[in-house]
Motif scaffolding. Structure first.
Motif, PDB file in Angstrom:
ATOM      1  N   GLN A 261      13.166  11.302 -34.708  1.00 52.61           N
ATOM      2  CA  GLN A 261      12.744  12.516 -34.693  1.00 52.61           C
ATOM      3  C   GLN A 261      13.946  13.338 -33.816  1.00 52.61           C
ATOM      4  OE1 GLN A 261       9.632  11.808 -31.628  1.00 52.61           O
ATOM      5  NE2 GLN A 261      10.908  11.525 -29.959  1.00 52.61           N
ATOM      6  N   SER A 262      13.735  14.720 -33.853  1.00 52.41           N
ATOM      7  CA  SER A 262      14.668  15.464 -33.372  1.00 52.41           C
ATOM      8  C   SER A 262      14.019  16.720 -32.721  1.00 52.41           C
ATOM      9  CB  SER A 262      15.546  16.167 -34.446  1.00 52.41           C
ATOM     10  OG  SER A 262      16.463  17.001 -33.650  1.00 52.41           O
ATOM     11  N   THR A 263      14.794  17.115 -31.513  1.00 50.76           N
ATOM     12  CA  THR A 263      13.970  18.486 -30.699  1.00 50.76           C
ATOM     13  C   THR A 263      14.870  19.682 -30.747  1.00 50.76           C
ATOM     14  OG1 THR A 263      12.476  16.777 -29.651  1.00 50.76           O
ATOM     15  CG2 THR A 263      12.741  18.920 -28.510  1.00 50.76           C
ATOM     16  N   GLN A 264      14.414  20.758 -30.745  1.00 56.23           N
ATOM     17  CA  GLN A 264      15.211  21.903 -30.465  1.00 56.23           C
ATOM     18  C   GLN A 264      14.496  22.764 -29.328  1.00 56.23           C
ATOM     19  OE1 GLN A 264      17.861  23.568 -30.314  1.00 56.23           O
ATOM     20  NE2 GLN A 264      18.254  24.509 -32.242  1.00 56.23           N
ATOM     21  N   PHE A 265      15.184  23.200 -28.400  1.00 51.06           N
ATOM     22  CA  PHE A 265      14.700  24.118 -27.382  1.00 51.06           C
ATOM     23  C   PHE A 265      15.346  25.506 -27.602  1.00 51.06           C
ATOM     24  CE2 PHE A 265      14.547  19.964 -25.605  1.00 51.06           C
ATOM     25  CZ  PHE A 265      13.318  19.979 -24.877  1.00 51.06           C
ATOM     26  N   VAL A 266      14.454  26.697 -27.134  1.00 53.77           N
ATOM     27  CA  VAL A 266      15.297  27.878 -27.177  1.00 53.77           C
ATOM     28  C   VAL A 266      14.575  28.817 -26.119  1.00 53.77           C
ATOM     29  CG1 VAL A 266      13.409  28.693 -28.652  1.00 53.77           C
ATOM     30  CG2 VAL A 266      15.489  30.053 -28.560  1.00 53.77           C
ATOM     31  N   ILE A 267      15.107  29.505 -25.353  1.00 51.94           N
ATOM     32  CA  ILE A 267      14.814  30.572 -24.327  1.00 51.94           C
ATOM     33  C   ILE A 267      14.934  31.894 -24.929  1.00 51.94           C
ATOM     34  CG2 ILE A 267      15.024  31.505 -22.075  1.00 51.94           C
ATOM     35  CD1 ILE A 267      15.852  28.526 -21.031  1.00 51.94           C
ATOM     36  N   CYS A 268      13.698  32.597 -24.911  1.00 56.67           N
ATOM     37  CA  CYS A 268      13.786  33.906 -25.565  1.00 56.67           C
ATOM     38  C   CYS A 268      12.891  34.883 -24.911  1.00 56.67           C
ATOM     39  CB  CYS A 268      13.715  33.991 -26.952  1.00 56.67           C
ATOM     40  SG  CYS A 268      12.208  33.309 -27.640  1.00 56.67           S
ATOM     41  N   ARG A 269      13.418  36.261 -25.128  1.00 62.01           N
ATOM     42  CA  ARG A 269      12.132  37.017 -24.527  1.00 62.01           C
ATOM     43  C   ARG A 269      11.150  37.326 -25.651  1.00 62.01           C
ATOM     44  NH1 ARG A 269      13.237  43.020 -21.933  1.00 62.01           N
ATOM     45  NH2 ARG A 269      11.081  43.922 -22.283  1.00 62.01           N
ATOM     46  N   VAL A 270       9.934  37.450 -25.198  1.00 67.26           N
ATOM     47  CA  VAL A 270       8.539  37.798 -26.147  1.00 67.26           C
ATOM     48  C   VAL A 270       7.909  38.920 -25.542  1.00 67.26           C
ATOM     49  CG1 VAL A 270       6.565  36.964 -27.115  1.00 67.26           C
ATOM     50  CG2 VAL A 270       8.484  35.432 -26.794  1.00 67.26           C
TER      51      VAL A 270
END
Length: 201
Positions: A153-162
């Motif tokens: 398994q692999s996990t990706q994180f992202v922080i962004c404006r919505v």
């Protein structure tokens, strides 16, 4: 009806608060009392309106500060290119903004969010996924396993404006592979998607 009754009660109270006189009231006395009553009711209505606005604002702020969801896949899934991953098991959804039917989160507020998604696959298989906010790619993740790799398994994180009412989802990519194999469960691990509001803008 309740509003009318409250006004009558207010008039009754105010009339009894005004000092009575044994003398016969003239027109100016009556007009003075009516002006006093009207002024008192106007002030009372203004206070009620102000209090109502304050309560509504506090209620909205409380809701805004608690936006988060976490969803998983309930079964093994194989998807072609450009397909939305429908995480159909809602494990947690504060605010009920994630739709398990189509796998899409609709933001109730404008703010900065942290999103994360985990993909689980097995030997000889590949998964190409991306996070989209109103159809704009914000992050990508690719897994391609050899024939003897086992389950990974692999996990990706992202922080962004919505922005408010923006749609956010995970979908397969356009070109790496035409068969994306999602393993829904391996020794307690699942493919999943989550989002948390960091702060309101």
């Amino acid at each position: 009806m309740v509003y009318f009754t409250n006004r009558l009660l207010l008039v009754f109270v105010l009339v009894n608060l005004i000092p009575s006189s044994k003398s016969i009231l003239n027109d100016s006395d009556v007009e003075g009392r009516m002006d006093f009553l009207q002024s008192s009711m106007d002030r009372m209505e203004h206070r009620i309106l102000t209090l109502t606005k304050t309560v509504n604002k506090l209620s909205k702020r409380k809701k805004d500060e608690h936006v988060m969801f976490y969803a998983t896949l309930s079964s093994d899934t194989v998807l072609n290119i450009n397909s939305i991953v429908k995480f159909n098991e809602i494990q947690f959804d504060e605010g009920a903004d994630f739709n398990s039917g189509d796998g899409v989160f609709v933001s109730p507020v404008s703010g900065v969010f942290m999103f994360s998604w985990t993909t689980l696959t097995y030997s000889g298989k590949s998964i190409d996924t991306e996070l989209r906010v109103d159809n704009i790619v914000k992050a990508k993740q690719i897994i391609s396993l050899g024939s003897s790799a086992g389950s990974i398994q692999s996990t990706q994180f992202v922080i962004c404006r919505v922005n408010e009412k923006d749609h956010v989802w995970i979908q397969t990519g356009a070109g790496f592979t035409t068969e994306n194999f999602f393993d829904h469960l391996f020794k307690g691990s699942k493919s999943s998607f989550m989002g948390i509001l960091i702060h309101v803008i």
